[in-house]
Scaffold this motif. Structure first.
Motif, short mmCIF file in Angstrom:
data_model
loop_
_atom_site.label_atom_id
_atom_site.label_comp_id
_atom_site.label_asym_id
_atom_site.label_seq_id
_atom_site.Cartn_x
_atom_site.Cartn_y
_atom_site.Cartn_z
N ASP A 1 0.88 -1.17 0.00
CA ASP A 1 0.00 0.00 0.00
C ASP A 1 0.91 1.22 0.00
O ASP A 1 1.35 1.69 1.05
N MET A 2 1.24 1.71 -1.18
CA MET A 2 2.25 2.75 -1.31
C MET A 2 1.87 4.03 -0.58
O MET A 2 2.74 4.72 -0.03
N THR A 3 0.60 4.35 -0.58
CA THR A 3 0.17 5.56 0.12
C THR A 3 0.42 5.44 1.62
O THR A 3 0.98 6.34 2.26
N ALA A 4 0.04 4.29 2.19
CA ALA A 4 0.25 4.08 3.62
C ALA A 4 1.74 4.01 3.96
O ALA A 4 2.18 4.54 4.99
N MET A 5 2.52 3.37 3.10
CA MET A 5 3.96 3.27 3.31
C MET A 5 4.60 4.67 3.30
O MET A 5 5.45 5.00 4.12
N HIS A 6 4.15 5.47 2.34
CA HIS A 6 4.65 6.84 2.20
C HIS A 6 4.29 7.68 3.44
O HIS A 6 5.13 8.42 3.96
N GLN A 7 3.09 7.53 3.91
CA GLN A 7 2.64 8.29 5.08
C GLN A 7 3.41 7.88 6.34
O GLN A 7 3.77 8.73 7.15
N ARG A 8 3.65 6.58 6.50
CA ARG A 8 4.43 6.12 7.66
C ARG A 8 5.84 6.69 7.62
O ARG A 8 6.36 7.17 8.64
N LEU B 1 11.98 8.33 -3.16
CA LEU B 1 11.65 8.33 -1.74
C LEU B 1 10.30 8.98 -1.46
O LEU B 1 9.75 8.81 -0.37
N GLU B 2 9.76 9.72 -2.41
CA GLU B 2 8.47 10.38 -2.23
C GLU B 2 7.33 9.66 -2.95
O GLU B 2 6.20 10.15 -2.97
N LEU B 3 7.60 8.49 -3.53
CA LEU B 3 6.56 7.79 -4.28
C LEU B 3 5.38 7.41 -3.39
O LEU B 3 5.56 6.82 -2.32
N ASP B 4 4.18 7.73 -3.84
CA ASP B 4 2.98 7.28 -3.14
C ASP B 4 2.10 6.43 -4.05
O ASP B 4 0.92 6.24 -3.82
N PHE B 5 2.71 5.91 -5.13
CA PHE B 5 2.03 4.99 -6.03
C PHE B 5 3.04 3.96 -6.49
O PHE B 5 4.25 4.14 -6.33
N ASN B 6 2.55 2.87 -7.07
CA ASN B 6 3.42 1.79 -7.51
C ASN B 6 3.67 1.91 -9.01
O ASN B 6 2.79 1.61 -9.82
N PRO B 7 4.87 2.35 -9.41
CA PRO B 7 5.15 2.49 -10.84
C PRO B 7 5.21 1.13 -11.52
O PRO B 7 5.69 0.15 -10.95
N LEU C 1 12.11 -1.07 -5.17
CA LEU C 1 11.11 -0.98 -6.23
C LEU C 1 10.61 -2.36 -6.67
O LEU C 1 9.40 -2.57 -6.82
N VAL C 2 11.53 -3.30 -6.87
CA VAL C 2 11.09 -4.61 -7.33
C VAL C 2 10.27 -5.31 -6.26
O VAL C 2 9.31 -6.05 -6.56
N ARG C 3 10.57 -5.08 -4.99
CA ARG C 3 9.83 -5.74 -3.91
C ARG C 3 8.43 -5.18 -3.72
O ARG C 3 7.55 -5.89 -3.23
N VAL C 4 8.21 -3.93 -4.13
CA VAL C 4 6.85 -3.38 -4.03
C VAL C 4 6.05 -3.64 -5.29
O VAL C 4 4.89 -3.22 -5.39
N GLY C 5 6.67 -4.34 -6.26
CA GLY C 5 5.91 -4.77 -7.43
C GLY C 5 6.24 -4.10 -8.74
O GLY C 5 5.51 -4.26 -9.72
N THR C 6 7.32 -3.37 -8.80
CA THR C 6 7.72 -2.67 -10.02
C THR C 6 8.68 -3.53 -10.84
O THR C 6 9.55 -4.21 -10.29
N ARG C 7 8.51 -3.51 -12.16
CA ARG C 7 9.46 -4.18 -13.04
C ARG C 7 10.68 -3.27 -13.18
O ARG C 7 10.56 -2.11 -13.56
N VAL C 8 11.86 -3.81 -12.86
CA VAL C 8 13.07 -2.98 -12.79
C VAL C 8 14.14 -3.51 -13.73
O VAL C 8 14.42 -4.71 -13.76
N CYS C 9 14.73 -2.59 -14.49
CA CYS C 9 15.89 -2.90 -15.33
C CYS C 9 17.01 -1.96 -14.89
O CYS C 9 16.87 -0.74 -14.95
#
Length: 475
Positions: free
Chosen positions: A80-87, A164-170, A189-197
């Protein structure tokens, strides 16, 4: 000449704040000048603390997804990127408020505004205000570097501040660089669900560390789904409505990768360009890094520098040490010693982590120092096996005559915590035998350190009684 202040710290981050604190404690009239929008410094606001807060959240998510390996049935797990960002914001706000109170209530004057030297003993703050100082400490930190990569300056990109300010999952991110920031945040990023190269110019990730350590981290990254390319040369970057494209050469192949976003993690550079250093004779490297001696003095002896703006390492505890040393030297503190570079401690907060202290194998060979080395893998250690933490190893370097510890490298679970077992030993000039005389509890992760220590001890020219004493304490 009567000056406004005895000591002026330019920058209120880790280096400047601690330098000012020490100078004030020595009875000097001190000012801290800080022109940042928010007080706190890079570590608290945009570096160590927010990144490690997010990395720990991502680690918990990663462990939850590994539930089946531990015989657990855990339901759907996602970020939950919003909740993670707020914490993260709540935690960082507390740290920043504490530092702000320390700056406001310190035994020194806090002056808000950006400083520029008008002569070697005078700075202008903002528009018109000037103060003079007998001594200055420059602790202005660093800023994101934008190297001359074809198409980079013309393309919209993220910096570490943005990640560090992301509140959504790219959906997908292309990461340029393979240093500490690039690696830590790529794994986040990869652990929160983003495809990373990840695209790295050097042959290995984390070029400041040895190839063995880099290989372990790279394998862990690939196992988690990060697409890693090392030994590359970027030939072009472009963007359109669909996202960003990066074209690069790797060996004899020309490759092209696309992503929704581009993350420039190609490093940082000293934040010194607006200080007017050239006009007053303070020498810098081409990238703006201030040249200093062992007392942190610049080429203008009453002007000191500490932290990222002078290096050589961007490490908070080193910035604190440098700032405190400069303040004491400026006050002519007696029996002062320069920073012991042989005790350098470094941690990379990837998973597995990397922790190093003292001299590494490459440095020992370059210096022509004779040494003994021994290592032991995490995948053959009881506690790490039951934790499912099988990546990495412990490696120890010691003097071949008496076994004095010269350095250590740990790649593995909680390496950043484990490496501190060598801090006191190295500072006190302890030997592998000294360390083995202490009890090591079973089963613990720390216990893995004893295996390379024992291997080195067996190679030392010790008398039989000494060996028996070590064995008795260990077992």
């Amino acid at each position: 000449m009567k000056h406004s202040y005895d000591f002026v710290a330019i920058g209120g981050g880790s280096a400047g704040f601690n330098a000012a604190r020490i100078a004030a404690s020595l009875g000097k009239r001190v000012a801290v000048v800080d022109g940042a929008k928010k007080l706190g410094g890079l570590c608290i606001l945009k570096g160590c603390m927010p990144s490690k807060t997010l990395l720990y959240s991502a680690e918990i998510l990663h462990l939850a997804r590994m539930g089946k390996e531990f015989g657990l049935k855990i339901g759907s797990s996602y970020a939950d990127m919003t909740a993670m960002h707020q914490r993260k914001n709540r935690i960082i706000a507390e740290f920043a408020q504490d530092r702000e109170k320390q700056l406001i209530n310190g035994k020194f004057d806090l002056i808000r505004g950006s400083a520029r030297f008008v002569d070697p003993h005078t700075i202008e703050i903002g528009k018109g205000r000037r103060i003079s100082g007998r001594h200055f400490l420059i602790g202005t930190g660093s800023k994101v570097s934008v190297p001359s990569v074809p198409g980079l300056a013309e393309t919209e990109f993220w910096t570490s501040d943005d990640v560090l300010e992301l509140d959504f999952n790219p959906k997908s991110v292309i990461v340029l660089g393979g240093g500490i920031v690039a690696c830590e945040l790529s794994q986040f990023l990869v652990r929160v669900g983003t495809r990373v190269c990840l695209i790295q110019r050097s042959p290995n990730l984390l070029k400041g560390h040895g190839p063995d350590a880099a290989a372990v981290v790279e394998q862990a990254f690939k196992d988690e789904g990060i697409e890693v390319h090392t030994g590359t040369h970027i030939s072009g970057i472009s963007s359109d409505a669909r996202g960003v494209s990066v074209t690069f050469r790797q060996g004899k192949k020309t490759l092209r990768r696309t992503g929704a976003y581009l993350f420039n993690a190609l490093g940082r550079e000293p934040n010194t360009s607006g200080l007017g250093l050239d006009a007053i004779g303070v020498k810098t490297e081409p990238n703006g890094r201030i040249l200093v001696n062992r007392w942190q003095q610049s080429s203008v002896s009453h002007i000191y520098a500490a932290g990222d703006c002078c290096g050589p390492h961007e490490i908070v505890h080193l910035a604190v040490q440098q700032g405190e040393l400069a303040a004491r030297h400026a006050a002519r503190f007696r029996r002062l010693r320069p920073i012991n570079k042989s005790l350098l401690l470094s941690v990379v907060f990837t998973d597995p982590q990397i922790g190093t202290i003292g001299l590494c194998e490459k440095e020992l060979r370059e210096k022509g120092v004779k040494f003994l080395a021994a290592s032991y893998p995490f995948d053959d250690h009881g506690k790490s096996i039951l934790m499912g933490a099988k990546y990495g190893y412990v490696k120890v370097f010691a003097d071949p005559k008496k076994g004095r510890i010269l350095g250590a490298e740990i790649v593995g679970k909680d390496a950043g915590e484990l490496i501190h077992s060598f801090s006191t030993a190295l500072a006190m000039g302890a030997t592998v035998c000294d360390m083995l005389r202490a009890p090591w509890y079973h089963p613990t992760l720390s216990e893995i350190l004893t295996y390379p220590l024992e291997e080195i001890a067996e190679k030392l020219p010790l008398r039989g009684g000494q060996r028996e004493t070590i064995w008795a304490f260990k077992h």
